[in-house]
Design a protein around this motif. Structure first.
Motif, mmCIF file in Angstrom:
data_model
loop_
_atom_site.group_PDB
_atom_site.id
_atom_site.type_symbol
_atom_site.label_atom_id
_atom_site.label_comp_id
_atom_site.label_asym_id
_atom_site.label_seq_id
_atom_site.Cartn_x
_atom_site.Cartn_y
_atom_site.Cartn_z
ATOM 1 N N UNK A 102 15.942 121.787 -81.689
ATOM 2 C CA UNK A 102 15.430 121.831 -80.318
ATOM 3 C C UNK A 102 16.580 121.689 -79.319
ATOM 4 N N UNK A 103 16.439 122.240 -78.093
ATOM 5 C CA UNK A 103 17.564 122.310 -77.158
ATOM 6 C C UNK A 103 18.297 120.998 -76.915
ATOM 7 N N UNK A 104 17.574 119.910 -76.614
ATOM 8 C CA UNK A 104 18.254 118.639 -76.331
ATOM 9 C C UNK A 104 18.995 118.123 -77.556
ATOM 10 N N UNK A 105 18.372 118.230 -78.715
ATOM 11 C CA UNK A 105 19.015 117.798 -79.948
ATOM 12 C C UNK A 105 20.224 118.675 -80.257
ATOM 13 N N UNK A 106 20.088 119.977 -80.029
ATOM 14 C CA UNK A 106 21.196 120.897 -80.283
ATOM 15 C C UNK A 106 22.373 120.581 -79.365
ATOM 16 N N UNK A 107 22.098 120.361 -78.081
ATOM 17 C CA UNK A 107 23.166 120.048 -77.140
ATOM 18 C C UNK A 107 23.871 118.753 -77.525
ATOM 19 N N UNK A 108 23.102 117.722 -77.863
ATOM 20 C CA UNK A 108 23.702 116.453 -78.247
ATOM 21 C C UNK A 108 24.568 116.581 -79.485
ATOM 22 N N UNK A 109 24.078 117.324 -80.483
ATOM 23 C CA UNK A 109 24.851 117.506 -81.716
ATOM 24 C C UNK A 109 26.129 118.293 -81.457
ATOM 25 N N UNK A 110 26.025 119.349 -80.646
ATOM 26 C CA UNK A 110 27.215 120.155 -80.341
ATOM 27 C C UNK A 110 28.255 119.338 -79.586
ATOM 28 N N UNK A 111 27.807 118.555 -78.596
ATOM 29 C CA UNK A 111 28.749 117.768 -77.797
ATOM 30 C C UNK A 111 29.425 116.696 -78.626
ATOM 31 N N UNK A 112 28.649 116.012 -79.455
ATOM 32 C CA UNK A 112 29.233 114.889 -80.194
ATOM 33 C C UNK A 112 30.208 115.403 -81.262
ATOM 34 N N UNK A 113 29.925 116.573 -81.846
ATOM 35 C CA UNK A 113 30.854 117.155 -82.814
ATOM 36 C C UNK A 113 32.110 117.668 -82.101
ATOM 37 N N UNK A 114 31.919 118.407 -81.006
ATOM 38 C CA UNK A 114 33.067 118.894 -80.248
ATOM 39 C C UNK A 114 33.918 117.763 -79.709
ATOM 40 N N UNK A 115 33.267 116.695 -79.233
ATOM 41 C CA UNK A 115 34.003 115.540 -78.736
ATOM 42 C C UNK A 115 34.788 114.853 -79.837
ATOM 43 N N UNK A 116 34.171 114.727 -81.022
ATOM 44 C CA UNK A 116 34.862 114.087 -82.150
ATOM 45 C C UNK A 116 36.083 114.898 -82.563
ATOM 46 N N UNK A 117 35.960 116.225 -82.574
ATOM 47 C CA UNK A 117 37.107 117.069 -82.899
ATOM 48 C C UNK A 117 38.217 116.881 -81.865
ATOM 49 N N UNK A 118 37.828 116.817 -80.591
ATOM 50 C CA UNK A 118 38.808 116.624 -79.533
ATOM 51 C C UNK A 118 39.565 115.314 -79.667
ATOM 52 N N UNK A 177 25.419 124.899 -87.852
ATOM 53 C CA UNK A 177 25.427 125.756 -86.670
ATOM 54 C C UNK A 177 25.924 125.023 -85.438
ATOM 55 N N UNK A 178 25.461 123.785 -85.260
ATOM 56 C CA UNK A 178 25.917 122.982 -84.117
ATOM 57 C C UNK A 178 27.420 122.696 -84.202
ATOM 58 N N UNK A 179 27.929 122.550 -85.426
ATOM 59 C CA UNK A 179 29.353 122.279 -85.601
ATOM 60 C C UNK A 179 30.194 123.469 -85.136
ATOM 61 N N UNK A 180 29.773 124.685 -85.505
ATOM 62 C CA UNK A 180 30.505 125.863 -85.064
ATOM 63 C C UNK A 180 30.512 125.978 -83.544
ATOM 64 N N UNK A 208 32.382 133.390 -77.349
ATOM 65 C CA UNK A 208 32.112 133.472 -78.789
ATOM 66 C C UNK A 208 31.091 132.407 -79.182
ATOM 67 N N UNK A 209 31.251 131.185 -78.642
ATOM 68 C CA UNK A 209 30.285 130.128 -78.921
ATOM 69 C C UNK A 209 28.903 130.459 -78.385
ATOM 70 N N UNK A 210 28.845 131.055 -77.191
ATOM 71 C CA UNK A 210 27.560 131.435 -76.608
ATOM 72 C C UNK A 210 26.870 132.496 -77.457
ATOM 73 N N UNK A 211 27.648 133.461 -77.933
ATOM 74 C CA UNK A 211 27.051 134.499 -78.771
ATOM 75 C C UNK A 211 26.588 133.909 -80.108
ATOM 76 N N UNK A 212 27.388 132.997 -80.661
ATOM 77 C CA UNK A 212 27.001 132.361 -81.930
ATOM 78 C C UNK A 212 25.707 131.578 -81.775
#
Length: 327
Positions: free
Chosen positions: A181-197, A75-78, A169-173
C-alpha cells in the motif's frame, strides 16, 4: 446549502494541498543548502530519510496496512536505492559542488522527459507530443549547461543532470514492481534508501565519522527538521492525496512551479546569481514538460475546435445574410 459548503470546503482543501506542494517542494533546495553548511551532505540526507521512513512505517501500521512481503520488500529496496538514496544524494552533492538551489530545481524538471523515454523503451506507447516535448526539454537542458555555475563546476553539472536520471528510473520501476500500500511502500523505500545513505556516508564520505555535533548550527538543524517534516512527510502526503482526488496532470503541475519558487528563494535568501542562459532554457524545459503532461489533451481540444468550426461554416446561412449591405 450544505452541498454548496461541502463543495467549497473540498475546493479549499484542493487549493491548500496544491499550495503546499508548489511552495514547500520549491523551497527544499534552499533548505538542503542550509542544512549542508555544517552537516555532511550524504549523511544528512540519509538520516533525513531514515527518520521520515520510520515515521511513515509507523503511520502505515497504525492505519492497518499490511507489512510488505519479501517480494514487495525487494521492490521497495530497488526504488529506495534509486530515489531516496542515489537521486537525492546526487542533488545534495551537486549543490555541495556549487550548483545553485534554483538551478538545481530547474534541472530536476527534466525528470518527466527521461521517464517518457523509459516508458517507450519499455514497450508502452508514447504520444507524438511527448517526443516533441522531449526534444524541447533536451534543447533546454543543453542550453542550461551553459549557465555560469555549470561552467565553474563540471563535476557538479554531471551530478546535477544524473539526479533526475536516477529518479526517473526509480519512478518507472515503481510502475513495474510489486509494491505494498502507498504509505507502507513510501516508508519502506525511504528507510531503505536512508539506511544505504548512512552506510555509504560512514564508509566513504569525508567527515561523516567525525562530525562535531556541537558545532552543527541551529540553522542547519532547523533546515534538516524542515526537510523531514515539511519536505518529506507533509508534502509527499499532500501529493498522494492529490493523486487520489484530482487528475495526475494537475497533481504533477508542481513541476512547473517548483523551479520558479526555488529560483526566487535562491536569489532572495541565498544571494544566488543567474546569467541569461537559465531564462532561455527554462521556457523550453517548461514547454517540453507541458507537452509531455498535457499534449494529448491539447491535441484533442484543437481537433474539437476544428470540427466545431467546420460544422459552423457548413451551416446554411439565413436568407438575406450576406457580407455586403443592401443599397
Amino acid at each position: 446549502m450544505q452541498t454548496f459548503f461541502s463543495s467549497l470546503e473540498g475546493r479549499w482543501r484542493l487549493v491548500g494541498a496544491l499550495a503546499i506542494v508548489y511552495i514547500v517542494w520549491g523551497t527544499t533546495y534552499y533548505a538542503l543548502g542550509v542544512a549542508m553548511r555544517s552537516l555532511p551532505p550524504v549523511l544528512m540526507n540519509g538520516v533525513r530519510f531514515l527518520a521520515a521512513g520510520a515515521v511513515m512505517l509507523t503511520l502505515a501500521q497504525w492505519r492497518g496496512q499490511a507489512w510488505p512481503s519479501p517480494r514487495q520488500w525487494a521492490g521497495c529496496a530497488w526504488i529506495g536505492a534509486l530515489m531516496a538514496f542515489a537521486a537525492m544524494a546526487l542533488v545534495v552533492l551537486a549543490q555541495h559542488q556549487g550548483i545553485g538551489s534554483g538551478l538545481m530545481a530547474t534541472v530536476v524538471t527534466t525528470m518527466p522527459m527521461w521517464l517518457a523515454l523509459w516508458t517507450r523503451l519499455g514497450g508502452e506507447r508514447v504520444p507524438g507530443t511527448s517526443w516533441v516535448g522531449l526534444a524541447l526539454g533536451a534543447l533546454g537542458a543543453g542550453l542550461l549547461a551553459l549557465e555560469g555555475d555549470f561552467g565553474a563546476t563540471p563535476l557538479g553539472a554531471l551530478l546535477a543532470f544524473a539526479a533526475p536520471l536516477c529518479w526517473s528510473v526509480g519512478s518507472y520501476a515503481s510502475r513495474r514492481l510489486t509494491l505494498p500500500a502507498p504509505a507502507m511502500a513510501a516508508g519502506a523505500q525511504w528507510i531503505i534508501g536512508g539506511a544505504i545513505g548512512v552506510l555509504v556516508a560512514w564508509v566513504a564520505e569525508p567527515g561523516a565519522r567525525s562530525v562535531d555535533w556541537a558545532a552543527v548550527t541551529p540553522a542547519s538543524w532547523l533546515a534538516w527538521a524542515y526537510l523531514v517534516v515539511m519536505g518529506t512527510l507533509v508534502t509527499l502526503n499532500c501529493y498522494l492525496w492529490l493523486l487520489q482526488r484530482t487528475t495526475v496532470a494537475l497533481a504533477g503541475s508542481y513541476s512547473f512551479v517548483n523551479p520558479l519558487v526555488a529560483l526566487a528563494v535562491g536569489v532572495w535568501l541565498g544571494g544566488e546569481r543567474l546569467t541569461g542562459w537559465v531564462f532561455v532554457a527554462m521556457p523550453l524545459i517548461l514547454a517540453g514538460l507541458a507537452l509531455i503532461m498535457y499534449g494529448p489533451a491539447l491535441v484533442g481540444v484543437h481537433h474539437g475546435l476544428r470540427r466545431w468550426r467546420q460544422r459552423f461554416r457548413g451551416r446554411p446561412q439565413p436568407a438575406g445574410a450576406s457580407g455586403s449591405s443592401a443599397p
